[in-house]
Each structure stands twice: as C-alpha cells, then as structure tokens.
Write a protein that holds these residues in place. Structure first.
Motif, short mmCIF file in Angstrom:
data_model
loop_
_atom_site.label_atom_id
_atom_site.label_comp_id
_atom_site.label_asym_id
_atom_site.label_seq_id
_atom_site.Cartn_x
_atom_site.Cartn_y
_atom_site.Cartn_z
N LEU A 216 5.51 -18.80 26.47
CA LEU A 216 4.73 -18.82 27.71
C LEU A 216 5.15 -17.71 28.66
O LEU A 216 4.34 -17.22 29.46
N GLN A 217 6.42 -17.31 28.60
CA GLN A 217 6.93 -16.28 29.50
C GLN A 217 6.63 -14.87 29.00
O GLN A 217 6.70 -13.90 29.75
N LEU A 221 -1.59 -16.80 28.60
CA LEU A 221 -1.85 -18.09 27.94
C LEU A 221 -2.91 -17.94 26.86
O LEU A 221 -2.83 -18.60 25.81
N VAL A 222 -3.90 -17.09 27.08
CA VAL A 222 -4.98 -16.94 26.10
C VAL A 222 -4.51 -16.24 24.84
O VAL A 222 -5.19 -16.26 23.82
N ALA A 223 -3.34 -15.61 24.90
CA ALA A 223 -2.76 -15.02 23.69
C ALA A 223 -1.84 -16.02 23.01
O ALA A 223 -1.83 -16.15 21.79
N ALA A 224 -1.05 -16.74 23.81
CA ALA A 224 -0.07 -17.67 23.26
C ALA A 224 -0.69 -18.97 22.77
O ALA A 224 -0.36 -19.46 21.69
N GLN A 225 -1.60 -19.55 23.57
CA GLN A 225 -2.10 -20.89 23.27
C GLN A 225 -2.90 -20.96 21.97
O GLN A 225 -2.70 -21.89 21.17
N ILE A 230 -3.34 -23.32 16.75
CA ILE A 230 -3.84 -23.22 15.38
C ILE A 230 -2.71 -23.33 14.36
O ILE A 230 -2.86 -23.98 13.32
N SER A 231 -1.57 -22.70 14.62
CA SER A 231 -0.48 -22.70 13.64
C SER A 231 0.12 -24.10 13.44
O SER A 231 0.56 -24.43 12.33
#
Length: 291
Positions: A216-217, A221-225, A230-231
């Motif tokens: 998160l840091q 968020l749209v890249a991490a979430q 999905i994984s």
C-alpha cells in the motif's frame, strides 16, 4: 450458500481495511519502507488502527466461511473486495464514480459468478500431510521472496503490483492454514492449541500483513489492489486442489471458467486504468516527503 454470505462479509470488511490502511500508509515517507519503523509509525495513527479492526473482522468472517465451504470457493468470492473497495472509495472521498468504473465492477461481478457456477468447487477429502505442507511452504516462500526481490529493483506502480501479487499469495497460504485450523478446532480447543497449524497461520498472516503495508505504501491503490485481489483467489484454488484434494469441473466447463477469470482480469484492468480513480487517489492520498 452460508459460506458465500460469510465470504462476502469478509470481502466488505477487507475493503474497509484496505481504504483505511492506505490512507495511513501513504502518509509515511518512502524511506521507512521494508523497515520496522513503518509499523511503528502506522500504529500511532487511529485511521490505521481502524483498518486493523476491520481486517480482524474480515479474518473472523473468512474463518467462518472456510469452516463451512472449500478453499477454492471461499477465496474467489473474496475477489469482490475490489469492487467494494472502489465503491467505498467513492463514499469516503465523496467522488462520483464514472460509468467506466461501474462497468468494471459489473464485469468483475459477472465474471466471478460465472466462474463459481462453472467451476462448482467441491470440498476436499483429506487434510494435507506434513510432507505436503513442507513442500508447499518451500515453494510459497521461494516465490514470495523472488517477487519481493524483483520489486526492490523497480519503483512506483510496478513495485506495488509485484508486492500485491506476493501479498495475495501470502494471504492465500494463510487461508490454507486457516482452513486446516478450523478442521482441527472441531476436535476441541485443546487439540487446536497443541497443533502447529494455527501458529503457522499466525506467522504467515503477520508476514502477509507486513507485505500488505509495504504494498500500500509503494504505489497507487489501483495498481496494488487488482494484483492483490486476483492473486489471492488464483493461488487459493491451486492450494485447494493440490493440497486439500478439492476439485473443480473440467471438460467443456473450462471454457466458461476461463471466460469468468478473464472477465475478472478485464474488470481489474478497467479499474486500474480509470483516470478518475487515479486522479482522486493522487489528490487525496499523496505521500508526505517528511523524514
């Protein structure tokens, strides 16, 4: 049916946790990444603590769901965390979601429903042996460490995506331990207390939580979430089928399953590419550059 309802409750709780924790994590300077100082800084922030409470609630709902349903069913339902996250994001930051985002949410939801209908995951027959657990642990740790080392070589959204995948795998492995622990609990609290699985679950969960904070840091968020969301179910299906003997439909059903998974990925892609969400996140949660 009850396992699906409980899994949806877990997804909502995790979505709340993701938003609250990200608000706190993005105010911590990048210099504290991968250090204990990151957690020490966050623990003083009420918003982050609220996220932890929501995370604990999600954990409880997830454990209840896993006690009544297969790993390959419960964990994919948790993919609804991403649509819930985006809806909550709009409420928390008072932003009106564009049509593209609602299309993404609908695409993911339909894809998940299609996958669960076509795969029809069934409960496994026998719990994994110690030998299987050791082999799974070796492979999981190697993959997670490899992703983290690769993430250290890049910056921004690429790092967040790789760490998101590593975190998703970590939480999926934690769920596998949780699944086994709920079965042991049925034999009595004393049996659970003298078994190694619940302690391994706690260790895996804490490591995954640490990875989550760095995820998160590290980027938006749209890249991490999407990577995280999905994984986790994909890894959980592998753990469920290869470790617990759970099964999913094969044959012609694989075509519908692939379409369902593809729809989930496409919905995640639409969310990740949303200019509105990116702009709002940059404006509302831009990290401070203090030391």
């Amino acid at each position: 049916m009850i396992s699906i309802v409980l899994a949806l409750c877990a997804a909502v709780s995790n979505a709340v946790a993701s938003n609250l924790q990200r608000i706190a994590a993005r105010t911590v300077p990048e210099s504290k990444a991968f250090r204990l100082a990151l957690i020490l800084d966050l623990i003083r922030r009420p918003v982050w603590l609220g996220g932890i409470v929501a995370l604990i609630a999600g954990f409880a709902f997830q454990a209840a769901a896993l006690s009544t349903g297969p790993l390959a069913l419960v964990q994919p339902v948790l993919a609804t965390e991403l649509p819930f996250t985006m809806v909550l994001l709009s409420l928390m930051f008072k932003m009106r979601l564009e049509g593209r985002i609602w299309l993404a949410v609908a695409t993911m939801s339909v894809g998940l429903a299609l996958f669960l209908f076509s795969a029809s995951p069934s409960t496994g027959r026998e719990p994994p042996s110690t030998k299987v657990w050791i082999l799974a642990a070796i492979v999981t740790v190697a993959v997670v460490i490899g992703l983290c080392l690769l993430a250290r070589l890049i910056e921004g959204d690429g790092r967040a995506a790789l760490l998101g995948v590593a975190t998703g795998i970590g939480f999926a492995f934690t769920a596998a331990f949780m699944k086994q622990s709920t079965s042991i609990l049925a034999e009595g609290v004393a049996t659970l207390a003298t078994s190694w699985q619940p302690y391994a679950m706690v260790a895996a969960g804490l490591c995954s939580l640490f990875l989550l904070q760095n995820t998160l840091q590290s980027g938006t968020l749209v890249a991490a979430q999407p990577a995280l969301t999905i994984s986790d179910p994909v890894a959980s299906i592998l753990y469920g089928t290869m470790m617990f003997g759970e099964s999913v439909r094969t044959g012609p059903w694989i075509i519908l399953e692939a379409i369902g998974i593809g729809s989930i990925f496409f919905g995640s892609f639409l969310l990740a590419k949303s200019p509105q969400v990116r702009a709002q996140l940059l404006a509302q949660t831009k990290p401070k550059q203090r030391s």
